[in-house]
Design a protein around this motif. Sequence first.
Motif, PDB file in Angstrom:
ATOM      1  N   UNK A  55       1.086  -0.362  -0.228  1.00 11.05           N
ATOM      2  CA  UNK A  55       0.160   0.363   0.475  1.00 11.05           C
ATOM      3  C   UNK A  55       0.566   1.435   0.164  1.00 11.05           C
ATOM      4  N   UNK A  56       0.970   2.307  -0.735  1.00 11.08           N
ATOM      5  CA  UNK A  56       1.623   3.824  -0.858  1.00 11.08           C
ATOM      6  C   UNK A  56       1.076   4.503   0.628  1.00 11.08           C
ATOM      7  N   UNK A  57       0.426   3.836   1.124  1.00 11.66           N
ATOM      8  CA  UNK A  57      -0.150   5.158   2.290  1.00 11.66           C
ATOM      9  C   UNK A  57       1.239   4.395   3.478  1.00 11.66           C
ATOM     10  N   UNK A  58       1.453   3.351   3.679  1.00 12.13           N
ATOM     11  CA  UNK A  58       2.112   2.080   3.909  1.00 12.13           C
ATOM     12  C   UNK A  58       3.565   2.331   4.279  1.00 12.13           C
ATOM     13  N   UNK A  59       4.264   2.938   2.169  1.00 16.77           N
ATOM     14  CA  UNK A  59       5.096   3.261   1.929  1.00 16.77           C
ATOM     15  C   UNK A  59       5.725   4.149   2.234  1.00 16.77           C
ATOM     16  N   UNK A  60       4.822   5.194   2.837  1.00 16.54           N
ATOM     17  CA  UNK A  60       5.871   6.914   2.619  1.00 16.54           C
ATOM     18  C   UNK A  60       5.472   6.486   3.786  1.00 16.54           C
ATOM     19  N   UNK A  61       4.651   5.833   5.479  1.00 16.26           N
ATOM     20  CA  UNK A  61       4.831   5.302   6.881  1.00 16.26           C
ATOM     21  C   UNK A  61       6.842   5.425   6.409  1.00 16.26           C
ATOM     22  N   UNK A 109       9.849   6.901   8.359  1.00 16.42           N
ATOM     23  CA  UNK A 109      10.793   6.418   9.383  1.00 16.42           C
ATOM     24  C   UNK A 109      11.428   6.350   8.803  1.00 16.42           C
ATOM     25  N   UNK A 110      12.630   6.055   7.916  1.00 13.88           N
ATOM     26  CA  UNK A 110      13.963   6.231   7.180  1.00 13.88           C
ATOM     27  C   UNK A 110      14.215   7.376   7.544  1.00 13.88           C
ATOM     28  N   UNK A 111      14.025   8.617   6.995  1.00 11.53           N
ATOM     29  CA  UNK A 111      14.186   9.900   7.584  1.00 11.53           C
ATOM     30  C   UNK A 111      14.300  10.115   9.271  1.00 11.53           C
TER      31      UNK A 111
END
Length: 220
Positions: free
Chosen positions: A41-47, A51-53
């Motif tokens: 899911x794109x939204x989960x990918x954005x989260x 997190x990586x940042x």
Amino acid sequence: ALGVSLMLANWLAGSLRILVTESGRIRRLEFDHPVEGEPRFREVHDVLVAFEGMKTGLRAFHKYIPTELVRILLESRQEPELGSELRVVTLWFSDIAGFTTVSERLGPQQMAISLGHYLSGVSDVITEQQGTVVQYVGDQIMAFWNAPLPVADHPARAAEAALRSVDLVDQIWNGEDGAPPFPTRFALHTTEVAVGHFGSPDRLYYGAVGDGVNLCSRLE
């Protein structure tokens, strides 16, 4: 419809498990693990990108503060605030004899690199013996045992750390292979001092205060 719903639910559950795993690692201050799995899911990918940042920023900050202390505070669910307690600890002060002369022989960049290796090596020995490195002041290291976590045999642990550090300094920073010699002075003192959070309400540091701290510094 039921089959499609089950498939979507499975995808969503898998993506949420990735988020839970990553948030748990951040809470435990584990910043070096890559993300395992690819969310659908794109939204989960954005989260996860956010997190990586966050992990990049925290990786930078944890180099300036005692990570183990922060981990202990997180696990105990205590928010740092001004205050201290009297506790018997074994204090440690060490620094390089004739450091000014050594630094004058080396360029600033080489001095920073050599000093970084030195401080890292001695600090690792202290940590292996369950000590807490409190701060660096130039080439000086301040540490203590029996706080924030209790260490039953802290005088013996501190003495063992000093002996191992002597061996480490003699073996590595002895002037051979172009490495500058770093003859090091050590002082240990077991006494009761005030240990806790000092400073101002918006800028704290964890350390120890008392006559015993001054005595240990003079002994070094």
